[in-house]
Scaffold this motif. Sequence first.
Motif, PDB file in Angstrom:
ATOM      1  N   ARG A  73       0.744  50.432 -11.618  1.00  0.00           N
ATOM      2  CA  ARG A  73      -0.696  50.163 -11.606  1.00  0.00           C
ATOM      3  C   ARG A  73      -1.328  50.524 -12.948  1.00  0.00           C
ATOM      4  NH1 ARG A  73      -3.696  49.705  -6.746  1.00  0.00           N
ATOM      5  NH2 ARG A  73      -5.374  50.893  -7.702  1.00  0.00           N
ATOM      6  N   ILE A  74      -0.872  51.610 -13.553  1.00  0.00           N
ATOM      7  CA  ILE A  74      -1.388  52.013 -14.854  1.00  0.00           C
ATOM      8  C   ILE A  74      -1.076  50.943 -15.897  1.00  0.00           C
ATOM      9  CG2 ILE A  74      -0.984  53.626 -16.771  1.00  0.00           C
ATOM     10  CD1 ILE A  74      -0.810  55.859 -14.630  1.00  0.00           C
ATOM     11  N   GLU A  75       0.154  50.456 -15.900  1.00  0.00           N
ATOM     12  CA  GLU A  75       0.530  49.429 -16.879  1.00  0.00           C
ATOM     13  C   GLU A  75      -0.259  48.146 -16.654  1.00  0.00           C
ATOM     14  OE1 GLU A  75       4.624  48.865 -17.601  1.00  0.00           O
ATOM     15  OE2 GLU A  75       4.991  50.985 -18.011  1.00  0.00           O
ATOM     16  N   SER A  94      -7.074  50.675 -37.556  1.00  0.00           N
ATOM     17  CA  SER A  94      -6.945  51.347 -38.848  1.00  0.00           C
ATOM     18  C   SER A  94      -5.647  51.003 -39.561  1.00  0.00           C
ATOM     19  CB  SER A  94      -7.023  52.864 -38.661  1.00  0.00           C
ATOM     20  OG  SER A  94      -5.856  53.339 -37.989  1.00  0.00           O
ATOM     21  N   GLY A  95      -4.762  50.285 -38.862  1.00  0.00           N
ATOM     22  CA  GLY A  95      -3.489  49.909 -39.464  1.00  0.00           C
ATOM     23  C   GLY A  95      -2.389  50.929 -39.271  1.00  0.00           C
ATOM     24  N   GLU A  96      -2.675  52.001 -38.533  1.00  0.00           N
ATOM     25  CA  GLU A  96      -1.654  53.028 -38.295  1.00  0.00           C
ATOM     26  C   GLU A  96      -0.559  52.525 -37.348  1.00  0.00           C
ATOM     27  OE1 GLU A  96      -3.262  56.933 -37.253  1.00  0.00           O
ATOM     28  OE2 GLU A  96      -5.214  56.240 -37.975  1.00  0.00           O
ATOM     29  N   LEU A  97      -0.941  51.668 -36.411  1.00  0.00           N
ATOM     30  CA  LEU A  97       0.007  51.155 -35.422  1.00  0.00           C
ATOM     31  C   LEU A  97      -0.100  49.645 -35.321  1.00  0.00           C
ATOM     32  CD1 LEU A  97      -0.616  53.674 -32.465  1.00  0.00           C
ATOM     33  CD2 LEU A  97       1.321  53.711 -34.053  1.00  0.00           C
ATOM     34  N   LYS A  98       1.014  49.017 -34.950  1.00  0.00           N
ATOM     35  CA  LYS A  98       0.966  47.611 -34.587  1.00  0.00           C
ATOM     36  C   LYS A  98       0.360  47.503 -33.198  1.00  0.00           C
ATOM     37  CE  LYS A  98       5.102  46.415 -37.270  1.00  0.00           C
ATOM     38  NZ  LYS A  98       6.496  45.892 -37.195  1.00  0.00           N
ATOM     39  N   LEU A  99      -0.134  46.324 -32.844  1.00  0.00           N
ATOM     40  CA  LEU A  99      -0.796  46.168 -31.552  1.00  0.00           C
ATOM     41  C   LEU A  99       0.122  46.549 -30.404  1.00  0.00           C
ATOM     42  CD1 LEU A  99      -3.177  45.358 -29.853  1.00  0.00           C
ATOM     43  CD2 LEU A  99      -2.434  42.962 -30.006  1.00  0.00           C
ATOM     44  N   GLU A 100       1.361  46.067 -30.440  1.00  0.00           N
ATOM     45  CA  GLU A 100       2.309  46.363 -29.360  1.00  0.00           C
ATOM     46  C   GLU A 100       2.544  47.872 -29.248  1.00  0.00           C
ATOM     47  OE1 GLU A 100       2.833  44.314 -31.846  1.00  0.00           O
ATOM     48  OE2 GLU A 100       2.742  42.323 -30.900  1.00  0.00           O
ATOM     49  N   GLU A 101       2.594  48.541 -30.395  1.00  0.00           N
ATOM     50  CA  GLU A 101       2.815  49.991 -30.390  1.00  0.00           C
ATOM     51  C   GLU A 101       1.623  50.722 -29.794  1.00  0.00           C
ATOM     52  OE1 GLU A 101       5.599  50.497 -34.399  1.00  0.00           O
ATOM     53  OE2 GLU A 101       3.400  50.483 -34.588  1.00  0.00           O
ATOM     54  N   SER A 102       0.419  50.282 -30.120  1.00  0.00           N
ATOM     55  CA  SER A 102      -0.772  50.960 -29.606  1.00  0.00           C
ATOM     56  C   SER A 102      -0.888  50.776 -28.090  1.00  0.00           C
ATOM     57  CB  SER A 102      -2.030  50.448 -30.305  1.00  0.00           C
ATOM     58  OG  SER A 102      -2.276  49.091 -29.996  1.00  0.00           O
ATOM     59  N   ILE A 103      -0.526  49.602 -27.605  1.00  0.00           N
ATOM     60  CA  ILE A 103      -0.588  49.342 -26.162  1.00  0.00           C
ATOM     61  C   ILE A 103       0.444  50.185 -25.422  1.00  0.00           C
ATOM     62  CG2 ILE A 103      -0.219  47.603 -24.375  1.00  0.00           C
ATOM     63  CD1 ILE A 103      -1.378  45.534 -26.352  1.00  0.00           C
ATOM     64  N   GLU A 104       1.655  50.251 -25.950  1.00  0.00           N
ATOM     65  CA  GLU A 104       2.693  51.065 -25.312  1.00  0.00           C
ATOM     66  C   GLU A 104       2.329  52.545 -25.346  1.00  0.00           C
ATOM     67  OE1 GLU A 104       5.294  50.192 -23.418  1.00  0.00           O
ATOM     68  OE2 GLU A 104       4.352  48.217 -23.641  1.00  0.00           O
ATOM     69  N   LEU A 105       1.709  52.974 -26.456  1.00  0.00           N
ATOM     70  CA  LEU A 105       1.275  54.362 -26.557  1.00  0.00           C
ATOM     71  C   LEU A 105       0.189  54.665 -25.532  1.00  0.00           C
ATOM     72  CD1 LEU A 105       1.449  57.066 -28.058  1.00  0.00           C
ATOM     73  CD2 LEU A 105      -0.294  56.193 -29.645  1.00  0.00           C
ATOM     74  N   LEU A 106      -0.730  53.724 -25.343  1.00  0.00           N
ATOM     75  CA  LEU A 106      -1.784  53.902 -24.350  1.00  0.00           C
ATOM     76  C   LEU A 106      -1.190  54.017 -22.944  1.00  0.00           C
ATOM     77  CD1 LEU A 106      -4.610  53.985 -23.232  1.00  0.00           C
ATOM     78  CD2 LEU A 106      -4.797  51.508 -23.577  1.00  0.00           C
ATOM     79  N   LYS A 107      -0.220  53.194 -22.639  1.00  0.00           N
ATOM     80  CA  LYS A 107       0.415  53.260 -21.318  1.00  0.00           C
ATOM     81  C   LYS A 107       1.118  54.602 -21.121  1.00  0.00           C
ATOM     82  CE  LYS A 107       1.055  48.275 -20.774  1.00  0.00           C
ATOM     83  NZ  LYS A 107       2.035  47.144 -20.699  1.00  0.00           N
ATOM     84  N   ARG A 108       1.828  55.035 -22.149  1.00  0.00           N
ATOM     85  CA  ARG A 108       2.539  56.316 -22.056  1.00  0.00           C
ATOM     86  C   ARG A 108       1.557  57.475 -21.897  1.00  0.00           C
ATOM     87  NH1 ARG A 108       4.844  59.271 -27.202  1.00  0.00           N
ATOM     88  NH2 ARG A 108       2.673  59.943 -27.107  1.00  0.00           N
TER      89      ARG A 108
END
Length: 315
Positions: A213-215, A258-272
């Motif tokens: 559900r979170i994902e 800000s360019g620190e993360l790619k979009l896919e990385e930011s989304i996966e980080l948010l889920k985690r």
Amino acid sequence: MTKYDASLSTLIAIVGPTAVGKTDVGILVAKALGGEIVSADSMLIYRYMDIGTAKPTVEEMQDIPHYMIDIIDPDQNYSVALYQEQAEKYIKEINSKGKYPILVGGTGLYVRSVIDHYNFSGTEINWEYRRKLNEIARIKGNLFLHNCLKEIDPETAEKLHPNDRKRVIRAMEVFKQTGRPISSYHDRDKIERPKYNLKIFGLIMERNTLYQRIEQRVDKMIERGLLEEVKWLLDHGYKTQLNSMKGLGYKEIAAYWSGELKLEESIELLKRNTRRFAKRQLTWFRRDPRIQWYNLNNYQGIHEVAQEIIKSLQE
């Protein structure tokens, strides 16, 4: 629920981890009982932050009055002491109208500040001390600061994750200003008269189901425009250093912009990060023996859970 006392006001609370369905169940219970909802979510207080906070829309509220939502701008300072004062005022007003106040949310300290005898007098914000502690954490790390708290208030330190710097600092601030650990305020509830005729319900589900559900919720937030919402906030001067912008969904997407993360990385980080947050919420609430738990995996849906809660309240 404690023994009923006719001289006390009634309070219903619905708590649990993020994405479990508290908002929907709370609205169904409010509709059935003629109740009004007081939010206990530390992110719903902010204006302009709608998608990342999963803030209920006007349509989703279904004409049920909601309080403690959209009350300050993202760059305004706020405290749990102020939340307590304002939330209790609304609860009193709702009771005076002969309606049921329903406290709904997953911010454990907000919930406890209302249902228990938390006394925040004498613990105003000490900005200089906070800046000092933040600098110590920046240089020596969050774990160092957490260990400092453990020396003065091991009970609170046990409940807080080392990376929950905001609450670690708040606990140290209370000790500095009062000479007492913040956990000592909790003990007052063992000896003082209850504040309300309280009935508190907790919603849970199997871990794998909750994580799914979170994902799904995060994916839906992206579809609804979370990227654009965060960009709008940044463009309007709301810096990433603000407490509001450090909330789930905002810090991760801001890192993408800000360019620190790619979009896919930011989304996966948010889920985690959301999964980890849900785990911490459960750890907090499971310590409260007053909570009557409902596992949503054992029901056909939220309507059935709401009916069970209503039945329990009418017994």
